[in-house]
Design a protein around this motif. Structure first.
Motif, PDB file in Angstrom:
ATOM      1  N   MET A 127       0.825  -1.199   0.000  1.00 32.94           N
ATOM      2  CA  MET A 127       0.000   0.000   0.000  1.00 32.94           C
ATOM      3  C   MET A 127       0.865   1.258   0.000  1.00 32.94           C
ATOM      4  O   MET A 127       1.866   1.344   0.712  1.00 32.94           O
ATOM      5  CB  MET A 127      -0.898   0.018   1.243  1.00 32.94           C
ATOM      6  N   VAL A 128       0.478   2.227  -0.808  1.00 38.88           N
ATOM      7  CA  VAL A 128       1.120   3.538  -0.792  1.00 38.88           C
ATOM      8  C   VAL A 128       0.271   4.446   0.092  1.00 38.88           C
ATOM      9  O   VAL A 128      -0.892   4.713  -0.201  1.00 38.88           O
ATOM     10  CB  VAL A 128       1.215   4.128  -2.216  1.00 38.88           C
ATOM     11  N   ARG A 129       0.883   4.923   1.177  1.00 34.90           N
ATOM     12  CA  ARG A 129       0.165   5.742   2.155  1.00 34.90           C
ATOM     13  C   ARG A 129       0.336   7.219   1.789  1.00 34.90           C
ATOM     14  O   ARG A 129       1.450   7.717   1.654  1.00 34.90           O
ATOM     15  CB  ARG A 129       0.692   5.451   3.553  1.00 34.90           C
ATOM     16  N   VAL A 130      -0.793   7.926   1.658  1.00 32.42           N
ATOM     17  CA  VAL A 130      -0.785   9.292   1.133  1.00 32.42           C
ATOM     18  C   VAL A 130      -1.382  10.272   2.142  1.00 32.42           C
ATOM     19  O   VAL A 130      -2.414   9.990   2.767  1.00 32.42           O
ATOM     20  CB  VAL A 130      -1.584   9.368  -0.187  1.00 32.42           C
ATOM     21  N   LEU A 131      -0.721  11.423   2.285  1.00 31.44           N
ATOM     22  CA  LEU A 131      -1.239  12.534   3.081  1.00 31.44           C
ATOM     23  C   LEU A 131      -1.678  13.634   2.124  1.00 31.44           C
ATOM     24  O   LEU A 131      -0.901  14.055   1.252  1.00 31.44           O
ATOM     25  CB  LEU A 131      -0.163  13.066   4.031  1.00 31.44           C
TER      26      LEU A 131
ATOM     27  N   ALA B 104      14.227  17.710   7.631  1.00 26.48           N
ATOM     28  CA  ALA B 104      14.110  16.834   8.795  1.00 26.48           C
ATOM     29  C   ALA B 104      14.527  15.405   8.481  1.00 26.48           C
ATOM     30  O   ALA B 104      14.614  14.564   9.383  1.00 26.48           O
ATOM     31  CB  ALA B 104      12.672  16.850   9.319  1.00 26.48           C
ATOM     32  N   GLY B 105      14.791  15.116   7.219  1.00 22.08           N
ATOM     33  CA  GLY B 105      15.215  13.773   6.841  1.00 22.08           C
ATOM     34  C   GLY B 105      14.099  12.747   6.904  1.00 22.08           C
ATOM     35  O   GLY B 105      14.371  11.540   7.001  1.00 22.08           O
ATOM     36  N   LEU B 106      12.870  13.217   6.840  1.00 25.54           N
ATOM     37  CA  LEU B 106      11.739  12.286   6.889  1.00 25.54           C
ATOM     38  C   LEU B 106      11.659  11.495   5.577  1.00 25.54           C
ATOM     39  O   LEU B 106      11.992  12.015   4.509  1.00 25.54           O
ATOM     40  CB  LEU B 106      10.441  13.057   7.128  1.00 25.54           C
ATOM     41  N   PRO B 107      11.244  10.244   5.638  1.00 30.11           N
ATOM     42  CA  PRO B 107      11.232   9.402   4.438  1.00 30.11           C
ATOM     43  C   PRO B 107      10.141   9.758   3.444  1.00 30.11           C
ATOM     44  O   PRO B 107      10.173   9.299   2.303  1.00 30.11           O
ATOM     45  CB  PRO B 107      11.023   7.998   5.009  1.00 30.11           C
ATOM     46  N   SER B 108       9.173  10.552   3.853  1.00 32.99           N
ATOM     47  CA  SER B 108       8.060  10.902   2.967  1.00 32.99           C
ATOM     48  C   SER B 108       8.548  11.744   1.786  1.00 32.99           C
ATOM     49  O   SER B 108       9.416  12.599   1.939  1.00 32.99           O
ATOM     50  CB  SER B 108       7.009  11.686   3.748  1.00 32.99           C
ATOM     51  N   ARG B 109       7.953  11.507   0.623  1.00 36.39           N
ATOM     52  CA  ARG B 109       8.292  12.275  -0.577  1.00 36.39           C
ATOM     53  C   ARG B 109       7.137  13.193  -0.947  1.00 36.39           C
ATOM     54  O   ARG B 109       5.968  12.822  -0.795  1.00 36.39           O
ATOM     55  CB  ARG B 109       8.631  11.340  -1.735  1.00 36.39           C
ATOM     56  N   VAL B 110       7.485  14.372  -1.425  1.00 29.64           N
ATOM     57  CA  VAL B 110       6.481  15.395  -1.712  1.00 29.64           C
ATOM     58  C   VAL B 110       6.192  15.480  -3.211  1.00 29.64           C
ATOM     59  O   VAL B 110       7.102  15.595  -4.029  1.00 29.64           O
ATOM     60  CB  VAL B 110       6.945  16.779  -1.206  1.00 29.64           C
ATOM     61  N   LEU B 111       4.924  15.426  -3.541  1.00 29.41           N
ATOM     62  CA  LEU B 111       4.449  15.633  -4.899  1.00 29.41           C
ATOM     63  C   LEU B 111       3.581  16.885  -4.888  1.00 29.41           C
ATOM     64  O   LEU B 111       2.512  16.907  -4.285  1.00 29.41           O
ATOM     65  CB  LEU B 111       3.640  14.425  -5.382  1.00 29.41           C
TER      66      LEU B 111
ATOM     67  N   ALA C 271       4.921   6.390  -8.737  1.00 29.70           N
ATOM     68  CA  ALA C 271       6.300   6.651  -9.145  1.00 29.70           C
ATOM     69  C   ALA C 271       7.080   7.326  -8.025  1.00 29.70           C
ATOM     70  O   ALA C 271       8.221   6.953  -7.722  1.00 29.70           O
ATOM     71  CB  ALA C 271       6.322   7.522 -10.397  1.00 29.70           C
ATOM     72  N   VAL C 272       6.481   8.318  -7.402  1.00 26.36           N
ATOM     73  CA  VAL C 272       7.144   9.023  -6.301  1.00 26.36           C
ATOM     74  C   VAL C 272       7.408   8.070  -5.142  1.00 26.36           C
ATOM     75  O   VAL C 272       8.454   8.134  -4.490  1.00 26.36           O
ATOM     76  CB  VAL C 272       6.292  10.223  -5.844  1.00 26.36           C
ATOM     77  N   ALA C 273       6.470   7.189  -4.885  1.00 24.47           N
ATOM     78  CA  ALA C 273       6.600   6.263  -3.760  1.00 24.47           C
ATOM     79  C   ALA C 273       7.813   5.355  -3.893  1.00 24.47           C
ATOM     80  O   ALA C 273       8.407   4.955  -2.887  1.00 24.47           O
ATOM     81  CB  ALA C 273       5.331   5.408  -3.620  1.00 24.47           C
ATOM     82  N   ILE C 274       8.222   5.044  -5.118  1.00 23.04           N
ATOM     83  CA  ILE C 274       9.385   4.169  -5.317  1.00 23.04           C
ATOM     84  C   ILE C 274      10.661   4.971  -5.592  1.00 23.04           C
ATOM     85  O   ILE C 274      11.685   4.419  -5.960  1.00 23.04           O
ATOM     86  CB  ILE C 274       9.149   3.157  -6.454  1.00 23.04           C
TER      87      ILE C 274
END
Length: 228
Positions: A1-5, A72-79, A117-120
């Motif tokens: 699952m790709v978790r999205v905010l 902050a070095g958080l693993p989340s990627r921003v789109l 794509a961003v998730a990977i």
């Protein structure tokens, strides 16, 4: 699952995103934020894989939120999702560390593909859009903070082939297209792209394009040289 905010100051916009994303069995919306400050807080708490980030919001805009999340070095990627003809800050979002951006009127299928794509770890700006958007926002690029000489010293570390690949990426070509142009296999292109990212300390293909413009290797409206 790709978790999205989801991050947007318009509740109806967030609702539209949620309804679209919930049709996908491999994408899960884990939260919603109405401004950048909430986005930073919720990212720390929820650690989503991908953040769909609006740019213009109250309290804290999407640019500053992106900078803080990346710093902050958080693993989340921003789109970043932006309105093309109004948001001159979209390019700055890439410089702040976003992994790409799409227009808010993007077809749902393209949005789903972009999120995956961003998730990977890939960039999501389509090759054709990359050149058009970079050219449009090039006037807003501030001068490199490290100085031109330092940036060109980094370029000098690249081999001739790596420099060729860099220019092809800046042109907006895919790995398959680069492989065809340079008459190599696609796997070789991937290796060169990885080495370019490592040597220049960049995150993804979008930042390669940004770097090429900042160093003057590519200029707005110019097609980089192609070694066919």
């Amino acid at each position: 699952m790709v978790r999205v905010l989801l991050v947007d100051d318009q509740p109806l916009q967030r609702l539209g995103y949620r309804m679209a994303l919930e049709t996908q069995p491999d994408i899960e919306v884990v939260g919603e934020a109405g401004d950048g400050a909430q986005a930073v807080t919720m990212t720390r708490a929820l650690r989503p894989d991908v953040i769909l980030m609006d740019v213009r919001m109250p309290v804290m805009d999407g640019l500053e939120a992106t900078r803080r999340i990346v710093a902050a070095g958080l693993p989340s990627r921003v789109l970043v999702l932006t309105t093309f003809d109004l948001d001159e800050y979209a390019f700055a979002a890439l410089r702040a560390g976003a992994s790409g951006f799409l227009l808010k009127n993007v077809p749902p299928t393209d949005l789903f593909t972009g999120i995956r794509a961003v998730a990977i770890g890939d960039a999501v700006v389509a090759p054709s859009a990359t050149r058009r958007l970079i050219d449009t926002f090039a006037a807003y690029i501030p001068g490199p903070s490290s100085g031109p000489s330092a940036m060109f010293d980094e370029v000098d570390r690249l081999t001739d082939r790596e420099r060729e690949v860099l220019l092809e990426v800046a042109r907006g070509r895919t790995n398959a297209e680069i492989a065809d142009a340079l008459r190599v296999v696609e796997g070789t292109v991937k290796i060169h792209v990885g080495r370019i990212l490592a040597k220049l300390h960049l995150r993804d293909r979008v930042q390669i394009v940004v770097y090429a413009y900042e160093t003057g290797l590519v200029h707005p409206g110019q097609n980089p040289p192609v070694n066919d």
